[in-house]
Write a protein that holds these residues in place. Structure first.
Motif, PDB file in Angstrom:
ATOM      1  N   MET A   1       0.766  -1.181   0.035  1.00 23.41           N
ATOM      2  CA  MET A   1      -0.007   0.234   0.011  1.00 23.41           C
ATOM      3  C   MET A   1       0.877   1.111   0.104  1.00 23.41           C
ATOM      4  SD  MET A   1      -2.911   0.941   2.755  1.00 23.41           S
ATOM      5  CE  MET A   1      -4.142  -0.220   2.179  1.00 23.41           C
ATOM      6  N   ASN A   2       0.686   2.054  -0.944  1.00 27.91           N
ATOM      7  CA  ASN A   2       1.252   3.265  -1.077  1.00 27.91           C
ATOM      8  C   ASN A   2       1.095   4.349  -0.064  1.00 27.91           C
ATOM      9  OD1 ASN A   2      -0.640   4.786  -2.392  1.00 27.91           O
ATOM     10  ND2 ASN A   2       0.239   3.956  -4.395  1.00 27.91           N
ATOM     11  N   LYS A   3       1.705   5.550  -0.197  1.00 36.11           N
ATOM     12  CA  LYS A   3       1.223   6.645   1.028  1.00 36.11           C
ATOM     13  C   LYS A   3      -0.110   7.221   0.661  1.00 36.11           C
ATOM     14  CE  LYS A   3       6.074   8.373   2.071  1.00 36.11           C
ATOM     15  NZ  LYS A   3       6.814   9.404   1.917  1.00 36.11           N
ATOM     16  N   ARG A   4      -0.267   7.359  -0.376  1.00 35.02           N
ATOM     17  CA  ARG A   4      -1.774   7.868  -0.971  1.00 35.02           C
ATOM     18  C   ARG A   4      -2.890   7.190  -0.504  1.00 35.02           C
ATOM     19  NH1 ARG A   4      -5.472   7.313  -5.001  1.00 35.02           N
ATOM     20  NH2 ARG A   4      -6.245   9.288  -5.632  1.00 35.02           N
ATOM     21  N   GLN A   5      -2.683   5.506  -1.018  1.00 32.35           N
ATOM     22  CA  GLN A   5      -3.581   4.529  -0.378  1.00 32.35           C
ATOM     23  C   GLN A   5      -3.880   4.555   0.943  1.00 32.35           C
ATOM     24  OE1 GLN A   5      -1.665   1.414  -2.368  1.00 32.35           O
ATOM     25  NE2 GLN A   5      -3.178   1.259  -4.277  1.00 32.35           N
ATOM     26  N   LYS A   6      -2.734   4.852   1.698  1.00 37.26           N
ATOM     27  CA  LYS A   6      -2.763   4.746   3.187  1.00 37.26           C
ATOM     28  C   LYS A   6      -3.675   5.884   3.674  1.00 37.26           C
ATOM     29  CE  LYS A   6       0.751   2.712   6.504  1.00 37.26           C
ATOM     30  NZ  LYS A   6       1.989   2.890   6.773  1.00 37.26           N
ATOM     31  N   LEU A   7      -3.357   7.041   3.078  1.00 36.36           N
ATOM     32  CA  LEU A   7      -4.355   8.294   3.578  1.00 36.36           C
ATOM     33  C   LEU A   7      -5.866   7.872   3.388  1.00 36.36           C
ATOM     34  CD1 LEU A   7      -2.322  11.266   2.473  1.00 36.36           C
ATOM     35  CD2 LEU A   7      -2.029  10.339   4.543  1.00 36.36           C
ATOM     36  N   ILE A   8      -6.329   7.229   2.204  1.00 42.78           N
ATOM     37  CA  ILE A   8      -7.592   7.045   2.001  1.00 42.78           C
ATOM     38  C   ILE A   8      -8.093   6.068   3.000  1.00 42.78           C
ATOM     39  CG2 ILE A   8      -9.318   6.164   0.315  1.00 42.78           C
ATOM     40  CD1 ILE A   8      -7.271   7.312  -2.051  1.00 42.78           C
ATOM     41  N   LYS A  20      -8.143  12.232  14.213  1.00 42.82           N
ATOM     42  CA  LYS A  20      -7.861  10.579  14.202  1.00 42.82           C
ATOM     43  C   LYS A  20      -6.783  10.251  12.882  1.00 42.82           C
ATOM     44  CE  LYS A  20     -11.720   9.094  16.949  1.00 42.82           C
ATOM     45  NZ  LYS A  20     -13.008   8.007  17.130  1.00 42.82           N
ATOM     46  N   ILE A  21      -7.183  10.771  11.832  1.00 40.95           N
ATOM     47  CA  ILE A  21      -6.435  10.788  10.746  1.00 40.95           C
ATOM     48  C   ILE A  21      -5.063  11.055  10.922  1.00 40.95           C
ATOM     49  CG2 ILE A  21      -6.145  11.367   8.053  1.00 40.95           C
ATOM     50  CD1 ILE A  21      -9.114  11.351   8.211  1.00 40.95           C
ATOM     51  N   ILE A  22      -4.790  12.111  11.332  1.00 36.92           N
ATOM     52  CA  ILE A  22      -3.652  13.054  11.580  1.00 36.92           C
ATOM     53  C   ILE A  22      -2.740  12.101  12.683  1.00 36.92           C
ATOM     54  CG2 ILE A  22      -2.650  14.747  12.877  1.00 36.92           C
ATOM     55  CD1 ILE A  22      -3.472  15.579   9.847  1.00 36.92           C
ATOM     56  N   LYS A  23      -3.466  11.670  13.730  1.00 38.27           N
ATOM     57  CA  LYS A  23      -2.859  10.724  14.576  1.00 38.27           C
ATOM     58  C   LYS A  23      -2.263   9.275  14.009  1.00 38.27           C
ATOM     59  CE  LYS A  23      -3.471   8.316  19.233  1.00 38.27           C
ATOM     60  NZ  LYS A  23      -4.744   8.373  20.329  1.00 38.27           N
ATOM     61  N   ALA A  24      -3.059   8.813  13.017  1.00 36.55           N
ATOM     62  CA  ALA A  24      -2.591   7.714  12.338  1.00 36.55           C
ATOM     63  C   ALA A  24      -1.560   7.880  11.630  1.00 36.55           C
ATOM     64  CB  ALA A  24      -3.775   7.077  11.509  1.00 36.55           C
ATOM     65  N   ILE A  25      -1.462   9.144  10.902  1.00 36.76           N
ATOM     66  CA  ILE A  25      -0.328   9.382   9.966  1.00 36.76           C
ATOM     67  C   ILE A  25       0.694   9.478  11.065  1.00 36.76           C
ATOM     68  CG2 ILE A  25       0.694  11.139   8.599  1.00 36.76           C
ATOM     69  CD1 ILE A  25      -2.339  11.920   7.584  1.00 36.76           C
ATOM     70  N   ASN A  26       0.764  10.188  11.809  1.00 36.81           N
ATOM     71  CA  ASN A  26       1.834  10.533  12.839  1.00 36.81           C
ATOM     72  C   ASN A  26       2.437   9.251  13.474  1.00 36.81           C
ATOM     73  OD1 ASN A  26       1.850  13.046  12.218  1.00 36.81           O
ATOM     74  ND2 ASN A  26       0.589  13.776  14.227  1.00 36.81           N
ATOM     75  N   ASN A  27       1.756   8.154  13.602  1.00 33.77           N
ATOM     76  CA  ASN A  27       2.233   7.113  14.206  1.00 33.77           C
ATOM     77  C   ASN A  27       2.192   5.881  13.103  1.00 33.77           C
ATOM     78  OD1 ASN A  27       1.451   8.040  16.779  1.00 33.77           O
ATOM     79  ND2 ASN A  27      -0.564   7.020  16.915  1.00 33.77           N
ATOM     80  N   ASN A  28       2.226   6.494  12.007  1.00 37.78           N
ATOM     81  CA  ASN A  28       2.670   5.288  10.915  1.00 37.78           C
ATOM     82  C   ASN A  28       1.450   4.161  10.983  1.00 37.78           C
ATOM     83  OD1 ASN A  28       3.566   4.462   8.338  1.00 37.78           O
ATOM     84  ND2 ASN A  28       5.281   3.729   9.259  1.00 37.78           N
ATOM     85  N   GLU A  29       0.371   4.280  11.351  1.00 38.52           N
ATOM     86  CA  GLU A  29      -0.445   3.061  11.818  1.00 38.52           C
ATOM     87  C   GLU A  29      -0.579   2.133  10.561  1.00 38.52           C
ATOM     88  OE1 GLU A  29      -4.958   2.948  12.718  1.00 38.52           O
ATOM     89  OE2 GLU A  29      -4.169   4.368  13.920  1.00 38.52           O
ATOM     90  N   LYS A  30      -0.647   0.920  11.022  1.00 32.78           N
ATOM     91  CA  LYS A  30      -0.713  -0.172   9.889  1.00 32.78           C
ATOM     92  C   LYS A  30      -2.211  -0.410   9.698  1.00 32.78           C
ATOM     93  CE  LYS A  30       3.256  -3.130  10.983  1.00 32.78           C
ATOM     94  NZ  LYS A  30       3.539  -4.411  11.175  1.00 32.78           N
ATOM     95  N   VAL A  31      -2.678  -0.205   8.376  1.00 31.67           N
ATOM     96  CA  VAL A  31      -3.984  -0.366   7.963  1.00 31.67           C
ATOM     97  C   VAL A  31      -4.199  -1.257   6.679  1.00 31.67           C
ATOM     98  CG1 VAL A  31      -3.933   1.671   6.474  1.00 31.67           C
ATOM     99  CG2 VAL A  31      -5.967   1.014   7.459  1.00 31.67           C
ATOM    100  N   SER A  32      -5.174  -2.030   6.592  1.00 35.11           N
ATOM    101  CA  SER A  32      -5.487  -2.836   5.443  1.00 35.11           C
ATOM    102  C   SER A  32      -6.810  -2.875   4.939  1.00 35.11           C
ATOM    103  CB  SER A  32      -5.178  -4.274   5.886  1.00 35.11           C
ATOM    104  OG  SER A  32      -5.806  -4.760   6.818  1.00 35.11           O
ATOM    105  N   ILE A  33      -7.029  -1.866   4.343  1.00 32.69           N
ATOM    106  CA  ILE A  33      -8.611  -1.477   3.395  1.00 32.69           C
ATOM    107  C   ILE A  33      -8.181  -1.437   2.332  1.00 32.69           C
ATOM    108  CG2 ILE A  33     -10.180   0.086   3.459  1.00 32.69           C
ATOM    109  CD1 ILE A  33      -9.796   0.645   6.616  1.00 32.69           C
ATOM    110  N   ASP A  34      -9.235  -1.929   1.616  1.00 35.57           N
ATOM    111  CA  ASP A  34      -9.139  -1.868  -0.182  1.00 35.57           C
ATOM    112  C   ASP A  34      -9.708  -0.589  -0.401  1.00 35.57           C
ATOM    113  OD1 ASP A  34      -9.505  -2.132  -2.879  1.00 35.57           O
ATOM    114  OD2 ASP A  34     -10.974  -3.534  -2.781  1.00 35.57           O
ATOM    115  N   THR A  35      -8.931   0.183  -0.936  1.00 33.31           N
ATOM    116  CA  THR A  35      -9.390   1.780  -1.368  1.00 33.31           C
ATOM    117  C   THR A  35      -9.672   1.822  -2.778  1.00 33.31           C
ATOM    118  OG1 THR A  35      -7.069   2.292  -1.777  1.00 33.31           O
ATOM    119  CG2 THR A  35      -7.796   2.516   0.480  1.00 33.31           C
ATOM    120  N   SER A  36      -9.771   0.902  -3.647  1.00 34.79           N
ATOM    121  CA  SER A  36      -9.934   0.786  -4.990  1.00 34.79           C
ATOM    122  C   SER A  36     -11.395   1.143  -5.289  1.00 34.79           C
ATOM    123  CB  SER A  36      -9.554  -0.542  -5.797  1.00 34.79           C
ATOM    124  OG  SER A  36     -10.302  -1.498  -5.203  1.00 34.79           O
TER     125      SER A  36
END
Length: 243
Positions: A1-8, A20-36
């Motif tokens: 997952m690239n940076k762009r997909q991670k933000l979505i 919460k989005i800013i916090k996730a970015i700062n923590n480089n939180e792992k996420v696995s959601i299909d953004t397509s």
């Protein structure tokens, strides 16, 4: 997952909650959601408008329906009360019919002035910034506008599918209307009105404010007269062509 997909993915996971989005970015939180399946632009994308980056809290992700290229047009914001008067309808329609030939008009796809702006711009170009999930039609009476704009114009939101409207979403979304706009016009507002959030954001961004004057005994427009008293530009009918 690239940076762009991670933000979505963060925006989907946290239903567009900015903090919460800013916090996730700062923590480089792992996420696995299909953004397509999501139509969205991010703050990392070339198409993301530079004027949104002027905000203290620029939207990280914008979900959209319609023609996203409209977002970088020359845009003017027109806002006002949800309970629109006959005078408010007259001046809003007059202003829209004059300016829609020069600018893409943005408003909040709410009742009243917003709906008047969009409905009179359907033959040109208009953008609706909504305070709920991108697929959530609110209010329901604007369904025709929503369906038309989602196909032929542009609707944007920080909130992904199925996010129900919350009261505090609407003043927060108003910063987007202000930032996208070259200048902001207020056609009707009471003294205590959500319109003032948009005006304050626009002032923080050094956008010009134009306001329609009202009779001194007309409570539907006492917010407009107050803004003029505080230094906003008075917008008379003969001035519209000069904008």
């Amino acid at each position: 997952m690239n940076k762009r997909q991670k933000l979505i993915a963060y925006a989907v996971k946290y239903s567009g909650d900015y903090n919460k989005i800013i916090k996730a970015i700062n923590n480089n939180e792992k996420v696995s959601i299909d953004t397509s399946k999501y139509h969205a632009i991010t703050i990392l994308d070339d198409i993301y408008p530079d004027n949104l980056k002027e905000l203290t809290s620029p939207p990280i992700v914008l979900f959209y329906k319609g023609n996203i290229n409209l977002i970088n047009n020359e845009i003017v914001g027109i806002v006002g009360s949800r309970e629109i008067s006959s005078y408010g309808t007259f001046v809003t329609t007059k202003i829209v019919n004059e300016l829609k030939n020069k600018y893409t008009l943005v408003s909040g796809l709410a009742l009243g002035v917003d709906a008047c702006v969009h409905s009179n711009s359907l033959d040109k170009q208009t953008i609706g910034v909504i305070g709920c999930g991108i697929d959530y039609i609110y209010p329901k009476c604007n369904q025709y506008l929503y369906e038309n704009m989602s196909k032929n114009h542009l609707i944007i939101s920080e909130y992904p599918n199925a996010t129900k409207p919350q009261k505090y979403y609407f003043p927060f979304r108003n910063r987007i209307i202000s930032a996208l706009s070259k200048f902001v016009i207020v056609t009707q507002a009471k003294e205590k009105s959500g319109t003032m959030y948009t005006v304050n954001e626009a002032l923080d961004l050094c956008r010009d404010i134009y306001v329609v004057p009202y009779r001194i005994n007309d409570s539907d427009g006492d917010g407009c007269n107050s803004l003029i008293q505080q230094g906003a530009n008075i917008l008379l009918l003969e001035d519209i062509k000069c904008l």
